[in-house]
Design a protein around this motif. Structure first.
Motif, PDB file in Angstrom:
ATOM      1  N   ALA A   1       0.844  -1.194   0.000  1.00 54.96           N
ATOM      2  CA  ALA A   1       0.000   0.000   0.000  1.00 54.96           C
ATOM      3  C   ALA A   1       0.879   1.244   0.000  1.00 54.96           C
ATOM      4  O   ALA A   1       1.880   1.310   0.727  1.00 54.96           O
ATOM      5  N   GLY A   2       0.495   2.204  -0.856  1.00 54.81           N
ATOM      6  CA  GLY A   2       1.269   3.430  -0.986  1.00 54.81           C
ATOM      7  C   GLY A   2       2.285   3.403  -2.109  1.00 54.81           C
ATOM      8  O   GLY A   2       2.805   4.446  -2.498  1.00 54.81           O
ATOM      9  N   ASP A   3       2.573   2.219  -2.613  1.00 55.24           N
ATOM     10  CA  ASP A   3       3.539   2.083  -3.700  1.00 55.24           C
ATOM     11  C   ASP A   3       2.931   2.493  -5.033  1.00 55.24           C
ATOM     12  O   ASP A   3       1.720   2.745  -5.143  1.00 55.24           O
ATOM     13  N   SER A   4       3.792   2.522  -6.055  1.00 56.69           N
ATOM     14  CA  SER A   4       3.370   2.841  -7.416  1.00 56.69           C
ATOM     15  C   SER A   4       3.661   1.666  -8.340  1.00 56.69           C
ATOM     16  O   SER A   4       4.546   0.853  -8.074  1.00 56.69           O
ATOM     17  N   LEU A   5       2.919   1.624  -9.425  1.00 60.45           N
ATOM     18  CA  LEU A   5       3.086   0.565 -10.427  1.00 60.45           C
ATOM     19  C   LEU A   5       2.595   1.104 -11.754  1.00 60.45           C
ATOM     20  O   LEU A   5       1.646   1.901 -11.785  1.00 60.45           O
ATOM     21  N   THR A   6       3.240   0.700 -12.843  1.00 59.88           N
ATOM     22  CA  THR A   6       2.806   1.134 -14.168  1.00 59.88           C
ATOM     23  C   THR A   6       2.460  -0.074 -15.026  1.00 59.88           C
ATOM     24  O   THR A   6       3.276  -0.996 -15.166  1.00 59.88           O
ATOM     25  N   LEU A   7       1.274  -0.055 -15.575  1.00 62.01           N
ATOM     26  CA  LEU A   7       0.839  -1.084 -16.513  1.00 62.01           C
ATOM     27  C   LEU A   7       1.017  -0.582 -17.948  1.00 62.01           C
ATOM     28  O   LEU A   7       0.877   0.615 -18.200  1.00 62.01           O
ATOM     29  N   SER A   8       1.285  -1.499 -18.855  1.00 66.05           N
ATOM     30  CA  SER A   8       1.414  -1.166 -20.267  1.00 66.05           C
ATOM     31  C   SER A   8       0.493  -2.051 -21.084  1.00 66.05           C
ATOM     32  O   SER A   8       0.220  -3.193 -20.705  1.00 66.05           O
ATOM     33  N   CYS A   9       0.058  -1.518 -22.219  1.00 61.48           N
ATOM     34  CA  CYS A   9      -0.761  -2.307 -23.138  1.00 61.48           C
ATOM     35  C   CYS A   9      -0.404  -1.886 -24.559  1.00 61.48           C
ATOM     36  O   CYS A   9      -0.612  -0.732 -24.929  1.00 61.48           O
ATOM     37  N   THR A  10       0.110  -2.815 -25.324  1.00 59.61           N
ATOM     38  CA  THR A  10       0.493  -2.547 -26.706  1.00 59.61           C
ATOM     39  C   THR A  10      -0.539  -3.138 -27.644  1.00 59.61           C
ATOM     40  O   THR A  10      -0.900  -4.312 -27.519  1.00 59.61           O
ATOM     41  N   ALA A  11      -0.987  -2.305 -28.582  1.00 54.47           N
ATOM     42  CA  ALA A  11      -1.997  -2.728 -29.547  1.00 54.47           C
ATOM     43  C   ALA A  11      -1.361  -2.976 -30.905  1.00 54.47           C
ATOM     44  O   ALA A  11      -0.464  -2.247 -31.320  1.00 54.47           O
ATOM     45  N   SER A  12      -1.823  -3.999 -31.592  1.00 53.48           N
ATOM     46  CA  SER A  12      -1.356  -4.274 -32.948  1.00 53.48           C
ATOM     47  C   SER A  12      -2.559  -4.557 -33.834  1.00 53.48           C
ATOM     48  O   SER A  12      -3.580  -5.072 -33.368  1.00 53.48           O
ATOM     49  N   GLY A  13      -2.427  -4.175 -35.104  1.00 54.57           N
ATOM     50  CA  GLY A  13      -3.498  -4.432 -36.056  1.00 54.57           C
ATOM     51  C   GLY A  13      -4.663  -3.478 -35.977  1.00 54.57           C
ATOM     52  O   GLY A  13      -5.725  -3.752 -36.528  1.00 54.57           O
ATOM     53  N   VAL A  14      -4.492  -2.331 -35.310  1.00 48.00           N
ATOM     54  CA  VAL A  14      -5.586  -1.369 -35.163  1.00 48.00           C
ATOM     55  C   VAL A  14      -5.626  -0.445 -36.378  1.00 48.00           C
ATOM     56  O   VAL A  14      -4.631   0.208 -36.682  1.00 48.00           O
ATOM     57  N   PRO A  15      -6.758  -0.369 -37.076  1.00 46.84           N
ATOM     58  CA  PRO A  15      -6.836   0.510 -38.245  1.00 46.84           C
ATOM     59  C   PRO A  15      -7.054   1.961 -37.851  1.00 46.84           C
ATOM     60  O   PRO A  15      -7.902   2.261 -37.002  1.00 46.84           O
ATOM     61  N   GLY A  16      -6.287   2.876 -38.461  1.00 48.60           N
ATOM     62  CA  GLY A  16      -6.488   4.298 -38.254  1.00 48.60           C
ATOM     63  C   GLY A  16      -6.183   4.755 -36.845  1.00 48.60           C
ATOM     64  O   GLY A  16      -5.455   4.094 -36.092  1.00 48.60           O
ATOM     65  N   ASN A  17      -6.754   5.926 -36.462  1.00 50.28           N
ATOM     66  CA  ASN A  17      -6.525   6.459 -35.124  1.00 50.28           C
ATOM     67  C   ASN A  17      -7.795   6.992 -34.479  1.00 50.28           C
ATOM     68  O   ASN A  17      -7.743   7.786 -33.555  1.00 50.28           O
ATOM     69  N   GLN A  18      -8.952   6.583 -34.988  1.00 50.98           N
ATOM     70  CA  GLN A  18     -10.211   7.051 -34.430  1.00 50.98           C
ATOM     71  C   GLN A  18     -10.766   6.045 -33.424  1.00 50.98           C
ATOM     72  O   GLN A  18     -11.920   5.640 -33.509  1.00 50.98           O
ATOM     73  N   HIS A  19      -9.948   5.689 -32.473  1.00 44.27           N
ATOM     74  CA  HIS A  19     -10.388   4.714 -31.495  1.00 44.27           C
ATOM     75  C   HIS A  19     -10.065   5.215 -30.096  1.00 44.27           C
ATOM     76  O   HIS A  19      -9.347   6.210 -29.915  1.00 44.27           O
ATOM     77  N   ALA A  20     -10.575   4.524 -29.130  1.00 46.98           N
ATOM     78  CA  ALA A  20     -10.275   4.805 -27.729  1.00 46.98           C
ATOM     79  C   ALA A  20      -9.791   3.523 -27.069  1.00 46.98           C
ATOM     80  O   ALA A  20     -10.170   2.423 -27.482  1.00 46.98           O
ATOM     81  N   MET A  21      -8.977   3.688 -26.060  1.00 48.20           N
ATOM     82  CA  MET A  21      -8.507   2.531 -25.304  1.00 48.20           C
ATOM     83  C   MET A  21      -8.760   2.765 -23.835  1.00 48.20           C
ATOM     84  O   MET A  21      -8.726   3.906 -23.365  1.00 48.20           O
ATOM     85  N   GLY A  22      -9.023   1.689 -23.144  1.00 46.67           N
ATOM     86  CA  GLY A  22      -9.362   1.830 -21.739  1.00 46.67           C
ATOM     87  C   GLY A  22      -8.739   0.765 -20.878  1.00 46.67           C
ATOM     88  O   GLY A  22      -8.236  -0.252 -21.371  1.00 46.67           O
ATOM     89  N   TRP A  23      -8.771   1.037 -19.586  1.00 43.79           N
ATOM     90  CA  TRP A  23      -8.371   0.082 -18.568  1.00 43.79           C
ATOM     91  C   TRP A  23      -9.581  -0.219 -17.690  1.00 43.79           C
ATOM     92  O   TRP A  23     -10.301   0.702 -17.287  1.00 43.79           O
ATOM     93  N   PHE A  24      -9.763  -1.474 -17.408  1.00 42.39           N
ATOM     94  CA  PHE A  24     -10.807  -1.926 -16.497  1.00 42.39           C
ATOM     95  C   PHE A  24     -10.178  -2.846 -15.476  1.00 42.39           C
ATOM     96  O   PHE A  24      -9.126  -3.428 -15.729  1.00 42.39           O
ATOM     97  N   TYR A  25     -10.825  -2.977 -14.316  1.00 45.25           N
ATOM     98  CA  TYR A  25     -10.359  -3.986 -13.377  1.00 45.25           C
ATOM     99  C   TYR A  25     -11.511  -4.851 -12.886  1.00 45.25           C
ATOM    100  O   TYR A  25     -12.673  -4.466 -12.929  1.00 45.25           O
TER     101      TYR A  25
END
Length: 125
Positions: A13-37
């Motif tokens: 508790a109190g620490d930090s952490l960074t998650l990453s997510c790399t996308a491949s095969g996505v057409p164009g740039n009119q999209h959104a990306m999200g994080w859920f838990y």
């Protein structure tokens, strides 16, 4: 389309952490990306989302001010910087992609067509 998430782990508790997510095969740039838990026995919940082209962001109230979502266009990667982690942040975290919704981001997981495999974040007290 493929989404590859990484970065989970066990922290205190109190620490930090960074998650990453790399996308491949996505057409164009009119999209959104999200994080859920998703915690054990609970439904998948919205954490944060970002529009790829504009960088517009949205956060759940439970993480606003502690978590930051960002993107690296050149790497086709989004990040979730998580600070001041709490035991209640413990969950499997999923990244997701919405290619249909224009101009804004969605908080309902049903609006996201693509999902990465989850990465487990455990915060000990």
């Amino acid at each position: 389309v493929q989404l590859q998430a990484s970065g989970g782990g066990l922290v205190q508790a109190g620490d930090s952490l960074t998650l990453s997510c790399t996308a491949s095969g996505v057409p164009g740039n009119q999209h959104a990306m999200g994080w859920f838990y998703q915690a054990p026995g609970k439904e998948r919940e919205f954490v944060a989302a970002i529009r790829w082209k504009t960088g517009y962001t949205d956060y759940a109230s439970s993480v606003a001010g502690r978590f930051t979502i960002s993107r690296d266009n050149a790497r086709n990667t989004i990040y979730l910087q998580m600070n001041s982690l709490k035991p209640e942040d413990t969950a499997v975290y999923y990244c997701s992609l919405d290619t249909y919704t224009p101009y804004r981001v969605q908080r309902d997981p049903r609006d996201y067509e693509y999902w990465g495999r989850g990465t487990l974040v455990t915060v000990s007290s």
